[in-house]
Scaffold this motif. Structure first.
Motif, short mmCIF file in Angstrom:
data_model
loop_
_atom_site.label_atom_id
_atom_site.label_comp_id
_atom_site.label_asym_id
_atom_site.label_seq_id
_atom_site.Cartn_x
_atom_site.Cartn_y
_atom_site.Cartn_z
N ASP A 142 0.86 -1.18 0.00
CA ASP A 142 0.00 0.00 0.00
C ASP A 142 0.90 1.23 0.00
OD1 ASP A 142 -1.81 2.02 0.35
OD2 ASP A 142 -2.82 1.14 2.07
N GLU A 143 1.16 1.77 -1.18
CA GLU A 143 2.10 2.87 -1.32
C GLU A 143 1.58 4.17 -0.70
OE1 GLU A 143 2.67 2.95 -5.51
OE2 GLU A 143 3.98 1.18 -5.53
N TRP A 144 0.25 4.24 -0.47
CA TRP A 144 -0.35 5.45 0.08
C TRP A 144 -0.46 5.43 1.61
CZ3 TRP A 144 -2.92 9.55 -2.70
CH2 TRP A 144 -2.77 9.46 -4.08
N ALA A 145 -0.22 4.28 2.23
CA ALA A 145 -0.44 4.15 3.68
C ALA A 145 0.35 5.18 4.50
CB ALA A 145 -0.11 2.74 4.13
N PRO A 146 1.65 5.39 4.24
CA PRO A 146 2.38 6.38 5.05
C PRO A 146 1.81 7.79 4.92
CG PRO A 146 3.91 4.96 3.85
CD PRO A 146 2.53 4.70 3.29
N LEU A 147 1.34 8.15 3.71
CA LEU A 147 0.76 9.48 3.51
C LEU A 147 -0.54 9.62 4.29
CD1 LEU A 147 0.67 12.23 2.13
CD2 LEU A 147 -0.47 11.12 0.19
N ARG A 148 -1.40 8.61 4.23
CA ARG A 148 -2.67 8.68 4.98
C ARG A 148 -2.41 8.81 6.47
NH1 ARG A 148 -4.35 4.54 1.34
NH2 ARG A 148 -3.95 2.99 2.96
N HIS A 149 -1.44 8.04 6.96
CA HIS A 149 -1.11 8.09 8.38
C HIS A 149 -0.61 9.48 8.77
CE1 HIS A 149 0.32 6.84 12.30
NE2 HIS A 149 1.56 7.18 11.99
N ALA A 150 0.27 10.06 7.93
CA ALA A 150 0.81 11.39 8.23
C ALA A 150 -0.29 12.45 8.20
CB ALA A 150 1.91 11.73 7.23
N ALA A 151 -1.21 12.36 7.23
CA ALA A 151 -2.30 13.32 7.14
C ALA A 151 -3.22 13.23 8.37
CB ALA A 151 -3.10 13.10 5.86
N GLU A 152 -3.48 12.01 8.81
CA GLU A 152 -4.31 11.82 10.00
C GLU A 152 -3.64 12.43 11.22
OE1 GLU A 152 -4.91 7.65 10.18
OE2 GLU A 152 -6.27 7.58 8.44
N ARG A 153 -2.32 12.17 11.37
CA ARG A 153 -1.60 12.72 12.51
C ARG A 153 -1.59 14.25 12.47
NH1 ARG A 153 2.29 9.54 15.10
NH2 ARG A 153 2.59 11.40 16.37
N GLY B 165 -3.91 16.06 11.13
CA GLY B 165 -5.28 16.55 11.23
C GLY B 165 -5.70 17.42 10.06
N VAL B 166 -5.23 17.07 8.85
CA VAL B 166 -5.50 17.91 7.70
C VAL B 166 -6.55 17.34 6.76
CG1 VAL B 166 -3.20 18.91 7.75
CG2 VAL B 166 -3.61 16.86 6.38
N GLY B 167 -7.02 16.13 7.00
CA GLY B 167 -8.00 15.53 6.09
C GLY B 167 -7.32 15.01 4.84
N PRO B 168 -8.13 14.58 3.85
CA PRO B 168 -7.54 14.05 2.61
C PRO B 168 -6.67 15.10 1.92
CG PRO B 168 -9.88 13.53 2.74
CD PRO B 168 -9.60 14.51 3.85
N PRO B 169 -5.41 14.80 1.66
CA PRO B 169 -4.52 15.80 1.07
C PRO B 169 -4.81 16.00 -0.42
CG PRO B 169 -3.37 13.72 1.31
CD PRO B 169 -4.71 13.54 1.98
N GLU B 170 -4.49 17.18 -0.90
CA GLU B 170 -4.54 17.45 -2.34
C GLU B 170 -3.32 16.84 -3.00
OE1 GLU B 170 -4.06 21.16 -5.51
OE2 GLU B 170 -4.35 21.58 -3.37
N ILE B 171 -3.52 16.02 -4.03
CA ILE B 171 -2.41 15.37 -4.74
C ILE B 171 -2.25 16.04 -6.10
CG2 ILE B 171 -1.51 13.22 -5.68
CD1 ILE B 171 -1.70 13.30 -2.62
#
Length: 306
Positions: A180-191, A193-199
């Motif tokens: 899951d190449e996106w897992a670290p990004l989702r975890h960082a965004a959750e920590r 508190g910014v919601g789904p990031p703009e890619i």
């Protein structure tokens, strides 16, 4: 002297990255990418081995991602770009530095069918070895083939370099072949508190580049082409005036170049100074970039020679 416009600097500071349509000439980019074949065959013009050499012809699978680290020691063609004062000055202008040195280069080759690169921050692997940590590193990713949706564009989480930092989030990233190449990004965004990031996915033409901040989250898609490789050169640059982290000791890739256990000095021999306002560069840079050697021509729109 290469310059960066106020609008380009503002864009970089806001988003964490800046795309440059033309950084080196098409001719130089083509010559460099053709040179990759012999580098991965172990043919090093200077006779000096690079620091790392991942992928061996006849041993590694043809569709596996290929990488050589610090080929500037092994190849004048790589050194001409990795040690370029012009490229270094652009990085310094974007970061607000009074001098730049090379951390490492990365010879990158994503063959047809190769997996993507998982989301990560470069600071976890480079910046954290040095002090002061804040804003001490920038990466220049230079396309030696057209990077597009088919071959795997470079993609960024916009503004993620301004998220609150958490030491554990960046280091959980797996570069190649992650489930899951996106897992670290989702975890960082959750920590954060910014919601789904703009890619933002950037197509980069041959000879073009992206400058990105040490803390911006980024990755790239797999190469879905059946016949087109995606080759690139990564140049990781450091702020000139920094020292080694003392505790914990820097990781072995960098820590092996500490002069002694008691020394905080970052040696110019291994991390050469490539640009200063006074024009000073390290002796190794002056030796390798003699007029008889090829030097990159800075061609970026808005980056004029004065």
């Amino acid at each position: 002297m290469a310059s960066v416009s106020p609008a380009e600097r503002e864009s970089f500071q806001r988003d964490g990255f800046l795309k440059v349509e033309k950084l080196i000439s098409v001719e130089q980019a083509k010559e460099l990418r053709e040179h990759y074949e012999e580098l991965f065959q172990g043919k090093f013009p200077t006779g000096i081995y690079p620091d790392e050499w991942h992928w061996r012809e006849g041993i590694s699978k043809p569709d596996k991602f290929r990488e050589i680290v610090n080929a500037w020691k092994s190849s004048p063609l790589v050194a001409a770009v990795a040690l370029s004062p012009d490229v270094a000055q652009v990085a310094a202008s974007l970061m607000g530095w009074e001098g730049t040195r090379l951390a490492q280069d990365d010879v990158l080759w994503k063959p047809p069918g190769a997996s993507g690169v998982g989301y990560h921050q470069d600071s976890a692997y480079i910046s954290q070895n040095f002090r002061p940590l804040e804003n001490n590193s920038v990466t220049v990713w230079i396309a030696l083939d057209d990077a597009d949706e088919e071959t795997g564009v470079v993609e960024y989480a916009v503004g993620s370099h301004r998220w609150p930092l958490h030491d554990d989030s960046a280091t959980t990233s797996s570069f190649h072949g992650a489930d899951d190449e996106w897992a670290p990004l989702r975890h960082a965004a959750e920590r954060a508190g910014v919601g789904p990031p703009e890619i933002r996915r950037l197509t980069v033409p041959l000879g073009g580049a992206v400058f990105h901040h040490q803390d911006v989250w980024h990755g790239s898609g797999r190469n879905r082409s059946s016949h087109r490789p995606r080759r690139a050169l990564g140049v990781h640059l450091l702020k000139r005036d920094l020292v080694w982290r003392r505790e914990p000791r820097p990781d072995y890739i960098y820590g092996r170049y500490m002069l002694s256990e008691d020394s905080e000095e970052v040696s110019e021999q291994f991390f050469p100074i490539t640009w200063t306002p006074s024009g000073y560069t390290s002796p190794v840079v002056r030796r390798l970039l003699k007029p008889t050697n090829k030097k990159p021509r800075l061609e970026a729109d808005g980056m004029k020679k004065a």
